[in-house]
Write a protein that holds these residues in place. Sequence first.
Motif, PDB file in Angstrom:
ATOM      1  N   GLU A 151      23.944  12.505 -30.124  1.00 57.28           N
ATOM      2  CA  GLU A 151      22.810  12.860 -30.226  1.00 57.28           C
ATOM      3  C   GLU A 151      22.606  14.087 -28.951  1.00 57.28           C
ATOM      4  OE1 GLU A 151      19.472  11.177 -31.767  1.00 57.28           O
ATOM      5  OE2 GLU A 151      18.999  10.287 -29.498  1.00 57.28           O
ATOM      6  N   GLN A 152      22.621  13.554 -27.853  1.00 62.22           N
ATOM      7  CA  GLN A 152      22.362  14.740 -26.510  1.00 62.22           C
ATOM      8  C   GLN A 152      23.665  15.723 -26.199  1.00 62.22           C
ATOM      9  OE1 GLN A 152      20.658  12.780 -23.293  1.00 62.22           O
ATOM     10  NE2 GLN A 152      19.152  10.766 -25.061  1.00 62.22           N
ATOM     11  N   VAL A 153      24.556  15.442 -26.735  1.00 63.60           N
ATOM     12  CA  VAL A 153      26.050  16.054 -26.299  1.00 63.60           C
ATOM     13  C   VAL A 153      26.357  17.528 -26.057  1.00 63.60           C
ATOM     14  CG1 VAL A 153      28.657  15.702 -26.445  1.00 63.60           C
ATOM     15  CG2 VAL A 153      27.617  14.217 -26.340  1.00 63.60           C
ATOM     16  N   PRO A 154      25.149  17.468 -27.656  1.00 67.76           N
ATOM     17  CA  PRO A 154      25.573  19.555 -27.572  1.00 67.76           C
ATOM     18  C   PRO A 154      24.840  19.982 -26.840  1.00 67.76           C
ATOM     19  CG  PRO A 154      25.918  18.592 -30.022  1.00 67.76           C
ATOM     20  CD  PRO A 154      25.647  17.221 -29.201  1.00 67.76           C
ATOM     21  N   ALA A 155      23.744  20.139 -26.384  1.00 67.46           N
ATOM     22  CA  ALA A 155      23.155  20.059 -25.499  1.00 67.46           C
ATOM     23  C   ALA A 155      23.616  20.094 -23.995  1.00 67.46           C
ATOM     24  CB  ALA A 155      21.632  19.705 -25.129  1.00 67.46           C
ATOM     25  N   ALA A 156      23.691  18.832 -23.743  1.00 71.03           N
ATOM     26  CA  ALA A 156      24.360  18.716 -22.239  1.00 71.03           C
ATOM     27  C   ALA A 156      25.247  19.269 -21.797  1.00 71.03           C
ATOM     28  CB  ALA A 156      24.623  17.568 -22.567  1.00 71.03           C
ATOM     29  N   LEU A 157      26.713  19.759 -23.406  1.00 71.24           N
ATOM     30  CA  LEU A 157      28.094  20.269 -23.307  1.00 71.24           C
ATOM     31  C   LEU A 157      27.824  21.792 -22.480  1.00 71.24           C
ATOM     32  CD1 LEU A 157      30.443  20.075 -23.250  1.00 71.24           C
ATOM     33  CD2 LEU A 157      31.269  20.060 -25.691  1.00 71.24           C
ATOM     34  N   SER A 158      27.252  22.029 -21.206  1.00 67.58           N
ATOM     35  CA  SER A 158      27.020  24.037 -20.820  1.00 67.58           C
ATOM     36  C   SER A 158      28.123  24.164 -20.440  1.00 67.58           C
ATOM     37  CB  SER A 158      26.100  23.886 -20.237  1.00 67.58           C
ATOM     38  OG  SER A 158      26.299  22.716 -19.057  1.00 67.58           O
ATOM     39  N   ASP A 159      28.136  25.582 -21.095  1.00 68.27           N
ATOM     40  CA  ASP A 159      29.466  26.850 -20.203  1.00 68.27           C
ATOM     41  C   ASP A 159      29.455  26.347 -18.722  1.00 68.27           C
ATOM     42  OD1 ASP A 159      29.682  27.896 -22.475  1.00 68.27           O
ATOM     43  OD2 ASP A 159      28.713  29.527 -21.271  1.00 68.27           O
ATOM     44  N   GLU A 160      28.286  24.920 -17.127  1.00 67.29           N
ATOM     45  CA  GLU A 160      28.450  25.034 -16.200  1.00 67.29           C
ATOM     46  C   GLU A 160      29.472  23.256 -16.228  1.00 67.29           C
ATOM     47  OE1 GLU A 160      25.616  28.071 -16.604  1.00 67.29           O
ATOM     48  OE2 GLU A 160      25.875  26.290 -18.031  1.00 67.29           O
ATOM     49  N   ALA A 217      44.490  21.068 -21.537  1.00 68.54           N
ATOM     50  CA  ALA A 217      44.196  21.076 -23.794  1.00 68.54           C
ATOM     51  C   ALA A 217      42.743  20.870 -23.246  1.00 68.54           C
ATOM     52  CB  ALA A 217      45.153  20.209 -23.529  1.00 68.54           C
ATOM     53  N   VAL A 218      41.689  21.356 -24.102  1.00 63.70           N
ATOM     54  CA  VAL A 218      40.746  20.964 -24.239  1.00 63.70           C
ATOM     55  C   VAL A 218      39.698  21.248 -25.315  1.00 63.70           C
ATOM     56  CG1 VAL A 218      38.212  22.202 -23.555  1.00 63.70           C
ATOM     57  CG2 VAL A 218      39.320  22.508 -22.082  1.00 63.70           C
ATOM     58  N   ALA A 219      39.006  19.719 -25.702  1.00 60.52           N
ATOM     59  CA  ALA A 219      39.072  19.622 -27.685  1.00 60.52           C
ATOM     60  C   ALA A 219      37.609  19.840 -27.581  1.00 60.52           C
ATOM     61  CB  ALA A 219      38.805  18.354 -27.627  1.00 60.52           C
ATOM     62  N   GLY A 220      37.737  20.897 -29.166  1.00 53.67           N
ATOM     63  CA  GLY A 220      36.218  21.520 -29.344  1.00 53.67           C
ATOM     64  C   GLY A 220      35.315  20.406 -29.994  1.00 53.67           C
ATOM     65  N   LEU A 221      33.713  20.176 -30.028  1.00 53.86           N
ATOM     66  CA  LEU A 221      32.887  19.906 -29.640  1.00 53.86           C
ATOM     67  C   LEU A 221      32.965  18.983 -31.484  1.00 53.86           C
ATOM     68  CD1 LEU A 221      29.969  17.934 -29.011  1.00 53.86           C
ATOM     69  CD2 LEU A 221      29.313  20.135 -30.058  1.00 53.86           C
ATOM     70  N   ASN A 222      33.782  19.524 -32.854  1.00 49.29           N
ATOM     71  CA  ASN A 222      33.222  19.443 -34.132  1.00 49.29           C
ATOM     72  C   ASN A 222      34.780  18.438 -34.246  1.00 49.29           C
ATOM     73  OD1 ASN A 222      29.908  20.183 -34.423  1.00 49.29           O
ATOM     74  ND2 ASN A 222      31.165  22.621 -33.131  1.00 49.29           N
ATOM     75  N   PRO A 223      34.270  18.525 -35.561  1.00 52.25           N
ATOM     76  CA  PRO A 223      35.725  18.301 -36.837  1.00 52.25           C
ATOM     77  C   PRO A 223      36.526  19.742 -36.360  1.00 52.25           C
ATOM     78  CG  PRO A 223      33.641  17.731 -37.808  1.00 52.25           C
ATOM     79  CD  PRO A 223      33.086  18.118 -36.367  1.00 52.25           C
ATOM     80  N   ALA A 262      43.804  16.440 -20.635  1.00 49.20           N
ATOM     81  CA  ALA A 262      42.615  17.065 -21.935  1.00 49.20           C
ATOM     82  C   ALA A 262      41.288  16.145 -21.517  1.00 49.20           C
ATOM     83  CB  ALA A 262      43.252  16.005 -23.111  1.00 49.20           C
ATOM     84  N   VAL A 263      40.529  17.783 -21.254  1.00 53.92           N
ATOM     85  CA  VAL A 263      39.272  17.324 -21.027  1.00 53.92           C
ATOM     86  C   VAL A 263      38.586  17.468 -22.519  1.00 53.92           C
ATOM     87  CG1 VAL A 263      37.206  18.911 -20.000  1.00 53.92           C
ATOM     88  CG2 VAL A 263      39.378  18.663 -19.312  1.00 53.92           C
ATOM     89  N   CYS A 264      37.350  16.189 -22.964  1.00 59.56           N
ATOM     90  CA  CYS A 264      36.994  16.420 -24.008  1.00 59.56           C
ATOM     91  C   CYS A 264      35.991  16.864 -23.917  1.00 59.56           C
ATOM     92  CB  CYS A 264      37.101  14.692 -24.454  1.00 59.56           C
ATOM     93  SG  CYS A 264      38.891  14.915 -24.997  1.00 59.56           S
ATOM     94  N   ALA A 265      35.415  16.492 -25.782  1.00 56.80           N
ATOM     95  CA  ALA A 265      33.742  17.462 -25.117  1.00 56.80           C
ATOM     96  C   ALA A 265      32.910  16.232 -24.826  1.00 56.80           C
ATOM     97  CB  ALA A 265      32.960  17.355 -26.909  1.00 56.80           C
ATOM     98  N   TYR A 266      33.254  14.487 -25.268  1.00 51.92           N
ATOM     99  CA  TYR A 266      32.509  13.299 -25.623  1.00 51.92           C
ATOM    100  C   TYR A 266      33.149  12.266 -24.756  1.00 51.92           C
ATOM    101  CZ  TYR A 266      32.822  13.160 -30.316  1.00 51.92           C
ATOM    102  OH  TYR A 266      33.176  13.006 -31.770  1.00 51.92           O
ATOM    103  N   HIS A 267      32.486  11.018 -24.513  1.00 53.38           N
ATOM    104  CA  HIS A 267      33.692   9.679 -23.817  1.00 53.38           C
ATOM    105  C   HIS A 267      33.435   9.640 -24.935  1.00 53.38           C
ATOM    106  CE1 HIS A 267      33.179   5.201 -23.394  1.00 53.38           C
ATOM    107  NE2 HIS A 267      32.644   5.682 -22.485  1.00 53.38           N
ATOM    108  N   ASP A 268      33.506   8.644 -25.966  1.00 57.86           N
ATOM    109  CA  ASP A 268      34.378   8.469 -27.154  1.00 57.86           C
ATOM    110  C   ASP A 268      35.285   9.329 -27.801  1.00 57.86           C
ATOM    111  OD1 ASP A 268      32.791   5.917 -27.189  1.00 57.86           O
ATOM    112  OD2 ASP A 268      32.352   5.877 -29.372  1.00 57.86           O
ATOM    113  N   GLN A 269      35.318  10.252 -27.486  1.00 56.95           N
ATOM    114  CA  GLN A 269      36.204  11.305 -28.131  1.00 56.95           C
ATOM    115  C   GLN A 269      37.589  11.653 -27.215  1.00 56.95           C
ATOM    116  OE1 GLN A 269      36.035  15.934 -27.416  1.00 56.95           O
ATOM    117  NE2 GLN A 269      36.054  16.156 -29.381  1.00 56.95           N
TER     118      GLN A 269
END
Length: 321
Positions: A162-171, A196-202, A253-260
């Motif tokens: 639940e904290q990922v969207p806020a933590a995934l800042s541009d920086e 490659a960069v993965a998106g956050l959302n489905p 690949a750079v991903c948005a969060y741990h399990d992804q």
Amino acid sequence: MGRRILLTCGEPAGVGPELAVKALGCGVDFAWIGDPRHLPAGTPVAQITAPDAQVPPGHLPVIRHDFAADATPGQPNPVNAQGVIDVIARAVDLVGRGDFAAMTTAPINKQALKEGAGFAFPGHTEFLAHLAGNVAVAMMLASTNVSPACRVVPATIHIPLEQVPAALSDEVLEQAIRITHAALIRDFGVAAPRIAVAGLNPHAGEGGTMGRQEADRMRPLLDRLRAQGLDITGPLPADTMFHAPARAGWDAAVCAYHDQALIPIKTLDFAGGVNVTLGLPFVRTSPDHGTALDIAGQGRADPESTIAALRMARDMAALRA
């Protein structure tokens, strides 16, 4: 710089000590640092004080570091927690001084360290960054048994989903991309990295119908980095970027969060996955599994990931030499 890899003991009640013994003869010259009492009974040990001291064939070179107590497989002892922490810090010092070429860390039990010694870090990665002077780092998981190779870097790591969207800042995302880009060149010999960069959302937001982070924040950042010369694709739907033809198009690949990030690599190459801390002034790898307390001391632990981590540390150190 020394030629040996330094393997830390990790949680002495886990599988780390027995895996060190099983890794002997894997083709990597390494020494183990820990309390010899924690090794399996009958282990042929050669205690050394000089990093490159010669040892008899079939013997495990050991940098002795005494702990407060013996270890019972499967039962972490809180009094040994500080010893685990001290071994990691001592290994960083030895590798940082150039006595050893790189370090490979056996798994730790973070709960045991918190309860026994007030360990204040989410994991190995953050602790190593602290010991190195609070440098910016990224956690990479790299495969060794699949082709094309799978290398993944989660931009956010040990935080609730639940904290990922806020933590995934541009920086944060830019830092992960830049650290990955530099490490692919320096540590993996990739002259022109493709990331490659993965998106956050489905479906990477599907044009904004499933989330706006990709369109409003991620895409402008990636466009800016591409304009600066970085070879980046994305943001991509995470569910279609990890099969073999897709992996052929990128080096990491750079991903948005741990399990992804970790689910694909652990599915593709659970036994041969290696954890690498990018951005450190020294090389650090680790097997991509935990302490396995449920099978510790039973001789069932598979050394493949530990061996892969030792070999990757050796190869990375050679590129830095």
